[in-house]
Enzyme design. Structure first.
Site, PDB file in Angstrom:
ATOM      1  N   ASP A 158      -1.481   6.808   6.434  1.00 55.86           N
ATOM      2  CA  ASP A 158      -2.569   5.985   5.907  1.00 55.86           C
ATOM      3  C   ASP A 158      -2.863   4.950   6.993  1.00 55.86           C
ATOM      4  OD1 ASP A 158      -4.243   4.166   4.750  1.00 55.86           O
ATOM      5  OD2 ASP A 158      -2.896   3.592   3.117  1.00 55.86           O
ATOM      6  N   TRP A 190       0.822  -1.213   0.000  1.00 61.39           N
ATOM      7  CA  TRP A 190       0.000   0.000   0.000  1.00 61.39           C
ATOM      8  C   TRP A 190       0.856   1.263   0.000  1.00 61.39           C
ATOM      9  CZ3 TRP A 190      -4.382  -0.450  -2.091  1.00 61.39           C
ATOM     10  CH2 TRP A 190      -5.132  -1.620  -1.936  1.00 61.39           C
ATOM     11  N   LYS A 208     -12.673  -1.394   7.102  1.00 58.71           N
ATOM     12  CA  LYS A 208     -12.040  -2.436   7.924  1.00 58.71           C
ATOM     13  C   LYS A 208     -12.640  -2.381   9.333  1.00 58.71           C
ATOM     14  CE  LYS A 208      -8.706  -1.978   4.612  1.00 58.71           C
ATOM     15  NZ  LYS A 208      -8.941  -3.010   3.622  1.00 58.71           N
TER      16      LYS A 208
END
Ligand SMILES: Cc1ncc(COP(=O)(O)O)c(C=O)c1O
Length: 366
Positions: A173, A103, A197
């Site tokens: 992030d 990511w 999530k």
């Protein structure tokens, strides 16, 4: 129909009481006489929903007043672009990225489309098995910002402390460990997270940004990509993702009222991760965990079995015990057990039992 044990990496398990409340109120919400899906984003009811969601996040994360909280769209992936569009310029100082997995690698590649951005540390050559220790990153003298990914969802590598970026604004992030534990917001200039999530369903991205850094936003950005405008309009410039914000409000209320806050949530998450890692370590000849011990994610537990055939058998046997969504990300293979906030202890204990029994079965056959 019974609910299976869902170890998916996202969109992921939601707290059952939240799902039940949504179900109860979906067709006719008692305050509205209509569905929450049918109501204006300018209604008094939604104003209240938005305010409550923001209040819950401010309370859970102890967010200081000088920070704005925004509910945006486009996923965390759009933040990969929005951060450099707002804070990086071609002629100005560059941005430093800590590349600890798939990511952050993507976030850096996106930033490089907008201005000078480089890896101040890159764990790729060693297979993304850890985060850097504090002295390892080679930060620029005058970075526009330092970006890191607090939890690498695919590789299962997590920072438990924010890296020290010196004077440079720190951007995080936090998509896959957001609300799993307290974060020191004041160490950051900006924190973003896709909700799907720990915070709610897909469709809303939470952005928490310190007011002073908004002065750096250049003019002329498209309205929806301009943090300054979106903060001033309080997530209401255009139609926000009403349903996703509504569910996020319920999830954050569940965290406050049923769990008792993020310190409590962290305690539970530590325990859950420990149960799974202990079962894996007890059969380390069979299960090869990916991350180095000190950086093992408490959210996404990644490991390999000796070969793909055994992994297939593992997944099939897990399924027969009502355990789903365990296949590792397509880019890395293996197994990934995601144990976000809403995955109950009971599911984690069932997983540990299965890990032990599967290993014992293999040992007996050998
Ligand atoms: C850490 C992290 N960052 C970014 C993303 C991309 O999020 P989205 O799909 O919401 O754009 C994900 C998705 O799983 C993620 O786990």
């Amino acid at each position: 129909m019974k609910r299976l044990y869902n170890f998916g990496a996202g969109p992921a398990a939601l707290p059952l009481p939240v799902l039940e409340e949504i179900q109860r109120d979906l067709v006719t919400h008692p305050e509205l006489g209509a569905s929450v899906l049918e109501i204006s984003h300018r209604s008094k009811w939604f104003e209240g929903v938005l305010a409550a969601a923001e209040y819950n996040l401010r309370t859970l994360l102890d967010i200081p007043q000088e920070y704005s909280v925004m509910f945006l769209q486009g996923g965390a992936s759009l933040q990969f672009a929005m951060v450099p569009m707002n804070f990086l310029s071609r002629g100005g100082p560059g941005a430093d990225y800590l590349v600890t997995g798939a990511w952050s690698e993507k976030a850096l590649a996106e930033a490089q489309k907008f201005g000078p951005a480089r890896a101040a540390w890159n764990g790729k050559s060693s297979g993304y098995v850890r985060t850097p220790s504090p002295h390892e990153p080679d930060y620029s003298a005058n970075a526009a910002y330092v970006h890191y990914t607090s939890n690498e969802t695919i590789h299962g590598v997590e920072f438990f402390e924010p890296p020290s970026s010196g004077e440079a604004p720190l951007v995080c992030d936090a998509s896959s460990d957001f609300l799993s534990r307290p974060i020191d917001i004041e160490r950051h200039a900006l924190v973003y997270a896709g909700a799907q999530k720990n915070a709610g369903p897909a469709g809303v991205t939470i952005v928490i940004v310190r007011g002073d850094i908004l002065d750096r936003v250049p003019g002329g950005l498209p309205a929806l990509l301009d943090y300054g405008l979106m903060a001033r309009e309080r997530s209401h410039y255009n139609t926000p993702p009403v349903f996703a914000v509504y569910v996020m409000g319920l999830v954050s209320r569940w965290l406050l009222e049923s769990i008792g806050g993020l310190a409590k949530m962290e305690e539970i998450n530590r325990r859950k991760a420990q149960i799974v890692y202990e079962a894996l370590d007890a059969a380390s000849g069979l299960y090869r965990t990916h991350a180095e011990k000190a950086c093992r994610s408490r959210m996404n537990i990644t490991f390999r079995l000796p070969d793909e055939e055994t992994e297939k058998t593992f997944l099939a046997e897990a399924k027969s015990r009502d355990m789903i969504e365990l296949k590792g990300h397509r880019s890395v293979g293996g197994i990934r057990v995601s144990i976000y906030n809403a995955v109950p202890l009971e599911a984690v204990e069932a997983m540990a039992k299965f890990l032990r029994e599967f290993a014992a079965g293999r040992a007996a056959k050998a």
